[in-house]
Design a protein around this motif. Sequence first.
Motif, PDB file in Angstrom:
ATOM      1  N   SER A  43       0.834  -1.215   0.000  1.00  0.00           N
ATOM      2  CA  SER A  43       0.000   0.000   0.000  1.00  0.00           C
ATOM      3  C   SER A  43       0.867   1.263   0.000  1.00  0.00           C
ATOM      4  CB  SER A  43      -0.937   0.025   1.204  1.00  0.00           C
ATOM      5  OG  SER A  43      -2.001  -0.858   0.995  1.00  0.00           O
TER       6      SER A  43
ATOM      7  N   ARG B 246      -5.219  -1.084   5.391  1.00  0.00           N
ATOM      8  CA  ARG B 246      -4.854  -1.003   3.960  1.00  0.00           C
ATOM      9  C   ARG B 246      -5.921  -0.235   3.166  1.00  0.00           C
ATOM     10  NH1 ARG B 246      -3.439  -5.020   0.182  1.00  0.00           N
ATOM     11  NH2 ARG B 246      -4.485  -6.737   1.205  1.00  0.00           N
TER      12      ARG B 246
ATOM     13  N   TYR C 284      -5.389   3.370   3.759  1.00  0.00           N
ATOM     14  CA  TYR C 284      -4.224   3.834   2.998  1.00  0.00           C
ATOM     15  C   TYR C 284      -4.594   4.059   1.529  1.00  0.00           C
ATOM     16  CZ  TYR C 284       0.821   4.309   3.534  1.00  0.00           C
ATOM     17  OH  TYR C 284       2.078   4.814   3.687  1.00  0.00           O
ATOM     18  N   ASP C 285      -5.291   3.073   0.937  1.00  0.00           N
ATOM     19  CA  ASP C 285      -5.650   3.159  -0.489  1.00  0.00           C
ATOM     20  C   ASP C 285      -6.641   4.307  -0.743  1.00  0.00           C
ATOM     21  OD1 ASP C 285      -4.071   0.921  -0.879  1.00  0.00           O
ATOM     22  OD2 ASP C 285      -5.748  -0.488  -0.873  1.00  0.00           O
TER      23      ASP C 285
END
Length: 230
Positions: free
Chosen positions: A96, A180, A183-184
């Motif tokens: 990520s 994650r 983060y994305d």
Amino acid sequence: VIITIDGPIATGKTTIAKNLAGKIGFIYFETGAMYRCATLALIRAGIDFRDEQMVADFMSHYDFDMRIHRRECRYYLENQDVTEEIRGHPVTNAVSAIAALPVVRQRLVAIQRTMAEGINAVFEGRDMGTAVFPNAYLKVFLTGKEEVRARRRYEEVCRRFPLEAEQITYEQVKREIAERDAYDTGRLTSPLRQPEDALVIDTSDMTIDEVVQLVIDYKDDMKVAQESKE
Ligand code: DC
């Protein structure tokens, strides 16, 4: 013709994209695997991810290597099959952060657009409908309840990586998925976003076949609507 499929982790994106492509005779590309291969390449080269210039130099020479073997995509790095390794914990933990780097995205997006030239394909990832193929014929966005997605991913880890699964709990998987996804979604370059013109499907209570059929029906309806306009 390009069909895009985007969405957060464990919504069934990869399996759905693969089955859909098989049923309608399209080629299928899983772009998450490209980010995973680049991540493994950077790890192996010992590059400090925080050094943007070093990452940029490395990426300018990086070439993605995918081969079809017995109808399955296999991913290679320096002529070695890394298809399994890119799914392991070291790459999953780092990917990520790597995927958030503009220099990495520029290089991989250029490769993706070249691969798409003149073919019928299903492209699956996070920014396919928003950034890479904004004019795609059909855009699909998959969602799902957090609990269901975490359970799916945990079961996948148990099945594919029994040794890793011994060290990890369902709660941990759920936390990592949330991290994650954040983060994305939170990164500045091409974050995970639902395209405005997407067909949105909540896959929590659906089977893979049901989702694939829904997309095919939608595509057929689009075609009929277009033909009646002409
Ligand atoms: O789908 P996946 O879990 O294999 O994706 C790995 C990582 O790559 C994930 O953190 C999101 C990122 N990714 C991305 O930023 N853009 C894409 N088109 C595909 C994946």
